[in-house]
Design an enzyme around this catalytic site. Structure first.
Site, mmCIF file in Angstrom:
data_model
loop_
_atom_site.group_PDB
_atom_site.id
_atom_site.type_symbol
_atom_site.label_atom_id
_atom_site.label_comp_id
_atom_site.label_asym_id
_atom_site.label_seq_id
_atom_site.Cartn_x
_atom_site.Cartn_y
_atom_site.Cartn_z
ATOM 1 N N CYS A 1 0.705 -1.219 -0.177
ATOM 2 C CA CYS A 1 -0.197 -0.066 -0.050
ATOM 3 C C CYS A 1 0.926 1.344 0.060
ATOM 4 O O CYS A 1 2.021 1.398 0.145
ATOM 5 C CB CYS A 1 -1.019 -0.057 1.122
ATOM 6 N N ASP B 1 17.948 38.290 -13.789
ATOM 7 C CA ASP B 1 16.726 38.383 -14.410
ATOM 8 C C ASP B 1 16.132 39.747 -13.949
ATOM 9 O O ASP B 1 16.178 40.133 -12.853
ATOM 10 C CB ASP B 1 15.755 37.091 -13.838
#
Length: 490
Positions: free
Chosen positions: A34, A440
């Site tokens: 699981c 940037d």
């Protein structure tokens, strides 16, 4: 993490979904495995054992739980945050390389022998490349069984199985049901109406996820003809190994809804992998945000919109071309330049559901373009044609398995490639979570408003504490400007 038994037990007992994909719980009494967040009552601790991969569980003789469907867990965030050979191998296996090229092809791409790769994967994941690819084939088969009306023979070969017998045996062994039984069970449950030729599925992720950050960026930079925002979904064309496709991705409260139209169903594994990579769905946002919150400047930005991902790309070469076209121009101008290339050199496609018209041109298709036909400064023409030649001749590779530092060095050696272009490609094409863009324009504006150092060198020094998640810090710093990349389109 699977070796830390106490921590794994706590995660299972609290049904903590943050650990889905990190490890798998196998129950010795039922022989079922699981995900940690399985809704059933947790087994007794003495009956639990833990594995690092679904493939390792299957190899040990456990079958997948029918309730929590562990095969659909998000991928481990480790494979996108690391650049070593195991992480690169996992990214290639996820892209279906073993099915297409075999273990020898996987090893050749990584520059190791097949035996070395086998040993490394066994040591860390408890399963070799064939077992890992088999587990992925089983998951792909289940998707096709449950979401399409394809005959089982076509499902088998589309999922990568070499024979119907192997397909039947694997599906029954992994899921505890025959292929026909899986289809019958799926037909009983609620789900969207099937559309012929379209595969509908849910892409899981670890919460939280900020959809404005992801889809806002993709929509704001979309290249006309290749990408569009339509009816609440980001849509784009995909160039794939066996054909092409069109994908529509839309955010939902606990998953990303994905609709795929493929010319060849054998491309399903690759298409899903590319979509997950594009949206950074295997990230661990809790770990990322916890690290960035330690900085008092970033903490308010994280708290205002946690769960930001790094918008990536479906094709590294495509993004590199677009990064060059976007040098020192606005987003709108970059889109215009890219759209001209698409119209002139892209392969036309049909899109009955929208306005997509072309595949983005490959480096090979662009290799013969006339530089004089480009409406770009002469130096940028040289940058673009040099890049395209290097990609077309395979002297430069920008794939998910590419070594990050080697790619940086090779890109920086090309004419016209400065730090902004190199780091943009490292961040969005190569997936380096620590790529940083101190030069940037948006980052410089954010730095000025937040009182951070103004020069790239000083800002880089200041950002040391954000490592190894500086690419995510970039996403938060961009929110300081009110730009369309930060919001879902209207």
């Amino acid at each position: 993490m699977h070796t830390d038994t106490e921590r794994c037990v706590r995660a299972v007992q609290s049904k903590d979904s943050r650990f889905d994909g990190w490890f798998f719980t196998a129950v010795l009494t039922t022989r079922i495995y699981c995900r940690p967040s399985c809704p059933v009552v947790p087994p007794k601790v003495r009956n639990m054992t833990f594995y690092p991969s679904a493939a390792a569980c299957q190899q040990a003789g456990f079958r997948a739980c029918k309730r929590c469907r562990p095969d659909t867990s998000p991928g481990s965030p480790e494979w996108n945050a690391r650049a070593d050979s195991v992480a690169r191998a996992m990214r290639l296996i996820r892209d279906g390389v073993v099915d297409r090229e075999g273990v020898s092809g996987l090893a050749a791409r990584l520059g190791y022998s097949a035996r070395q790769i086998e040993r490394q994967l066994l040591a860390e994941l408890g399963a070799g490349p064939l077992a890992l690819a088999r587990a992925q084939r089983a998951q792909t088969a289940r998707l096709l069984i449950e979401t399409t009306a394809l005959p089982m023979a076509q499902v088998a070969f589309a999922a990568g199985f070499s024979s119907i017998r192997t397909f039947n045996e694997t599906v029954r062994e992994v899921f505890g049901l025959a292929p026909g039984e899986l289809r019958t069970r799926a037909a009983r449950g609620p789900g969207p109406a099937a559309v012929p030729g379209v595969i509908a599925l849910r892409l899981p992720y670890r919460a939280p996820l900020n959809p404005g950050n992801l889809f806002g960026h993709l929509a704001a930079t979309a290249v006309p003809g290749v990408e569009e925002w339509r009816d609440g979904a980001y849509r784009r064309t995909l160039t794939l190994p066996y054909g092409h496709g069109v994908v529509a991705l839309s955010p939902a409260p606990d998953h990303i809804a994905c609709r795929l139209a493929l010319t060849d169903p054998r491309d399903l594994t690759r298409a899903i992998s590319r979509c997950r990579w594009l949206l950074d769905l295997d990230a661990d946002p809790v770990a990322v945000d916890a690290q960035l919150r330690t900085d008092p400047v970033l903490a308010p930005l994280v708290d205002a919109g946690p769960g930001r991902r790094v918008p990536r790309t479906v094709d590294g070469a495509e993004f590199a071309v677009r990064a060059v076209l976007g040098q020192q121009v606005s987003t709108a101008a970059a889109r215009t330049h890219a759209a001209r290339l698409v119209t002139a050199h892209g392969v036309p496609v049909e899109d009955p559901e929208g306005g997509l018209t072309h595949l983005f041109p490959t480096p090979e298709a662009l290799a013969g373009l006339d530089p004089e036909a480009l409406a770009l400064p002469r130096t940028r023409r040289t940058t673009l044609t040099t890049l395209v030649a290097a990609l077309a001749e395979d002297r430069l590779r920008l794939d998910t398995d590419t070594d990050w530092e080697r790619a940086r060095t090779e890109l920086a050696a090309l004419p016209g490639f400065g730090p902004w272009t190199v780091e943009s490609i490292a961040m969005r094409a190569l997936g380096d979570p620590d790529a940083f863009l101190p030069g940037d324009l948006g980052i410089r504006r954010a730095a000025g408003r937040l009182g951070l150092p103004a020069t790239p060198a000083a800002l880089t020094a200041r950002a040391v504490d954000w490592r190894p998640w500086r690419a995510y810090a970039v996403q938060y710093l961009w929110t300081v400007d009110d730009h369309p990349i930060n919001h879902l389109p209207d």
